[in-house]
Design an enzyme around this catalytic site. Structure first.
Site, PDB file in Angstrom:
ATOM      1  N   LYS A 194       0.854  -1.192   0.000  1.00 51.66           N
ATOM      2  CA  LYS A 194       0.000   0.000   0.000  1.00 51.66           C
ATOM      3  C   LYS A 194       0.886   1.237   0.000  1.00 51.66           C
ATOM      4  CE  LYS A 194      -1.422   3.046   2.775  1.00 51.66           C
ATOM      5  NZ  LYS A 194      -1.611   4.264   1.960  1.00 51.66           N
TER       6      LYS A 194
ATOM      7  N   GLY B   9      -4.989   3.293  -1.421  1.00 49.10           N
ATOM      8  CA  GLY B   9      -6.069   3.740  -0.535  1.00 49.10           C
ATOM      9  C   GLY B   9      -5.475   4.425   0.675  1.00 49.10           C
TER      10      GLY B   9
ATOM     11  N   GLY C 205      -4.321   5.257   4.600  1.00 49.01           N
ATOM     12  CA  GLY C 205      -3.693   4.503   5.679  1.00 49.01           C
ATOM     13  C   GLY C 205      -4.722   4.000   6.666  1.00 49.01           C
TER      14      GLY C 205
ATOM     15  N   VAL D  22      -7.022   1.046   4.189  1.00 54.62           N
ATOM     16  CA  VAL D  22      -6.237  -0.031   3.574  1.00 54.62           C
ATOM     17  C   VAL D  22      -5.023  -0.384   4.455  1.00 54.62           C
ATOM     18  CG1 VAL D  22      -4.831  -0.653   1.567  1.00 54.62           C
ATOM     19  CG2 VAL D  22      -7.026   0.501   1.252  1.00 54.62           C
ATOM     20  N   GLY D  23      -4.348   0.637   4.999  1.00 49.64           N
ATOM     21  CA  GLY D  23      -3.193   0.385   5.862  1.00 49.64           C
ATOM     22  C   GLY D  23      -3.590  -0.410   7.095  1.00 49.64           C
TER      23      GLY D  23
ATOM     24  N   GLU E  83      10.620   1.223   9.818  1.00 48.71           N
ATOM     25  CA  GLU E  83      11.662   2.192   9.486  1.00 48.71           C
ATOM     26  C   GLU E  83      11.025   3.548   9.693  1.00 48.71           C
ATOM     27  OE1 GLU E  83      13.739   4.735   8.461  1.00 48.71           O
ATOM     28  OE2 GLU E  83      13.425   4.290   6.339  1.00 48.71           O
TER      29      GLU E  83
ATOM     30  N   CYS F 200      14.462  10.735   5.615  1.00 53.08           N
ATOM     31  CA  CYS F 200      14.452  10.287   7.017  1.00 53.08           C
ATOM     32  C   CYS F 200      15.847  10.278   7.611  1.00 53.08           C
ATOM     33  CB  CYS F 200      13.789   8.930   7.141  1.00 53.08           C
ATOM     34  SG  CYS F 200      14.402   7.733   5.983  1.00 53.08           S
TER      35      CYS F 200
ATOM     36  N   GLU G 288      11.406  15.619  14.422  1.00 52.34           N
ATOM     37  CA  GLU G 288      11.690  15.491  12.996  1.00 52.34           C
ATOM     38  C   GLU G 288      10.852  16.514  12.239  1.00 52.34           C
ATOM     39  OE1 GLU G 288      10.361  11.916  10.866  1.00 52.34           O
ATOM     40  OE2 GLU G 288      12.370  11.824   9.989  1.00 52.34           O
TER      41      GLU G 288
END
Ligand code: NAP
Ligand code: MG
Length: 477
Positions: free
Chosen positions: A176, A207, A209, A212-213, A251, A285, A384
């Site tokens: 996804k 889709g 998160g 579908v996630g 990650e 990242c 971040e």
């Protein structure tokens, strides 16, 4: 010009075919980062689409796992070649989705995944052979069906890191992509179809998160869930996966430090560090977003850093003169501008700032911004930001520099600059991150990549990344 069919996607790729979504929803709109206009659309999938994709991946698993390493390696090389034929389209589309300049999109957004696929084809041939331990034969077996949830900043590279590694190990995949930049995932599916991989080994469901996630994360048919994205979502996914004791690989974010020690020639160290921080407009990242420098050298470091930032011409990602493109989304732009405003309270602004760059009323542009005299405990040094914002932090010697680098919830990457080999290596070993580069050591696409602490669980890329998609079995005789 990009073929409109590459921008208007109406089907998921499931079981080796393009399949209409199970439920009819209005599509997800992908915006052009340079002006906020509609670039393309993809299906807004549902849990029913995930069910179908997981079924297809489960059905394909035994035969794919039973292939010889050289057959899987050959298949990955065919995918590499088919993707290489589509490189120009993929690069242009990712530039517009993410804001990456054309040169970096060619080299990093597309060139790197091509190298990575070739690396996985090689790794497939070198997965550890059976080991004899006393009366046990210890074998590595493919872990099963891998669910891959990826972010938008390096959308093709992150997807290839998961799907390529999983396929090399003998696993099958359901992925996804992020809604902000999903279009290159469809190009990868085109390449996989053209390469003639067996039906069901690679499946793509687009889709949100949240739908579908989440459906992937809590699906009992997934054996390994591999996620790249924010720490907050990573924690949610790990909790959802725990329901089925699904293994997770995460990650997550970073707040990496480039540590300059006092015996080094500043020019190259500072230039490399500043360019690293601003790569892909800071949407990286592993970016070195903290520059930790000898206190006595701070003013000289600021001068050099400004001279680098002045050359980062802000502009349209496809304009060859551009060195810093827009951010990927309005949401990302507003979050980064909030951090810059915070920084204006917390530290000394020496370049850029929260005002819009001149001549860019539309699009998600932010000026390259540098703060100095930053307190490492301040929000801009701890959180971040994921935009073109660099924090210069003074240190008082090697131990203090390492203490500052490690005073972070994250532990993804970093740099050490020091003329003395032994001192540099000691500092690199003392920094608690998954990667450290000494004196600008080159990025290595087959080195394991991943983080300590809140930067994640597990490693990706290269042979060690492939082996993360395996299970160990001990057979006693
Ligand atoms: P994100 O919100 O963590 O999303 C990453 C992926 O997870 C996307 O595919 C997203 O889908 C999906 N997702 C979101 N919520 C989910 C849920 N509850 N369950 C399952 N999947 C879910 O990251 P982002 O929006 O892309 O970026 C937000 C922040 O994450 C950035 O500002 C940055 O700090 C960090 N980030 C880190 C990395 C990295 O490489 N470490 C990369 C990108 C971003 P949708 O977006 O389609 O909803
Ligand atoms: Mg999001």
């Amino acid at each position: 010009m990009t073929d409109i069919a590459l921008l208007r996607r109406t089907a998921h790729y499931i079981g080796g075919s393009w399949v209409d979504p199970a439920e009819s929803h209005s599509p997800l709109v992908v915006t052009d980062a340079s002006d906020g206009s509609t670039l393309g659309t993809v299906p807004d999938g549902s849990a029913a689409d995930v069910d179908r994709a997981v079924d297809a991946a489960r059905a394909a698993f035994p035969a794919w796992a039973a292939l010889s390493p050289s057959e899987r390696s050959g298949a990955l090389l065919r995918v590499r070649d088919a993707l290489a034929e589509r490189a120009a389209d993929a690069s242009r589309i990712i530039s517009l989705e993410v804001g990456t300049t054309a040169r970096i999109a060619d080299a990093v957004q597309v060139g790197l995944p091509l190298k990575t696929l070739a690396g996985f084809a090689d790794a497939a041939l070198h997965i550890s052979e059976d080991q004899q331990l006393g009366n046990s034969t210890v074998a590595r077996e493919p872990a099963g069906v891998v669910g891959a949830i990826t972010p938008w900043n390096y959308p093709l590279h992150q997807l290839v890191g998961k799907a390529g590694g999983a396929l090399a190990a003998g696993c099958t995949v359901v992925c996804k992509p992020a809604g902000v930049a999903p279009l290159s995932a469809f190009i990868l599916a085109d390449a996989i179809a053209a390469a003639g991989l067996p039906a069901g080994v690679f499946n793509l469901v687009s889709g949100s998160g949240s739908v579908v996630g989440t459906a992937l994360a809590r699906h009992p048919g997934i054996d390994v869930l591999s996620f790249t994205g924010s720490t907050a979502v990573g924690a949610e996914i790990a909790a959802a996966a725990a329901t089925n004791i699904t293994r997770v690989a995460l990650e997550l974010g970073g707040k990496s430090a480039s540590v300059i020690l006092d015996d080094v020639e500043l020019e190259r160290a500072v230039k490399t560090s500043v360019n690293n921080a601003f790569l892909n407009s800071g949407q990286t990242c592993s970016a070195w977003t903290r520059l930790v420098v000898p206190r006595a050298a701070q003013e000289r470091v600021i001068e050099i850093a400004i001279s680098v930032a002045e050359k980062l011409t802000v502009g349209h990602p496809l304009d060859p003169a551009t060195r810093l493109g827009p951010l990927a989304s309005a949401e990302q732009q507003s979050s980064v501008l909030d951090y810059i405003a915070k920084g204006e309270q917390e530290a000394r602004l020496v370049f850029g700032g929260s005002s819009a760059p001149e001549g860019f009323a539309e699009g998600y542009y932010v000026r390259p911004t540098i703060f100095a005299d930053v307190d490492n405990r301040s929000q801009i040094a701890q959180q971040e930001i994921f935009g073109p914002v660099l924090c210069i932090i003074p240190h008082d010697g090697d131990d203090d520099a390492i203490r500052i680098a490690n005073d972070s919830a994250y532990g993804l990457a970093g740099g050490v600059w020091c003329a003395d080999e032994g001192r540099a290596l000691a500092a690199a070993r003392a920094i608690r991150t998954g990667q450290v580069d000494i004196n600008g050591g080159a990025f290595n696409p087959i080195a394991p990549f991943g983080g300590f602490k809140h930067s994640g669980i597990g490693r990706e890329f290269g042979l060690l990344g492939v082996e993360e998609f395996t299970e160990l079995k001990a057979i006693q005789r």
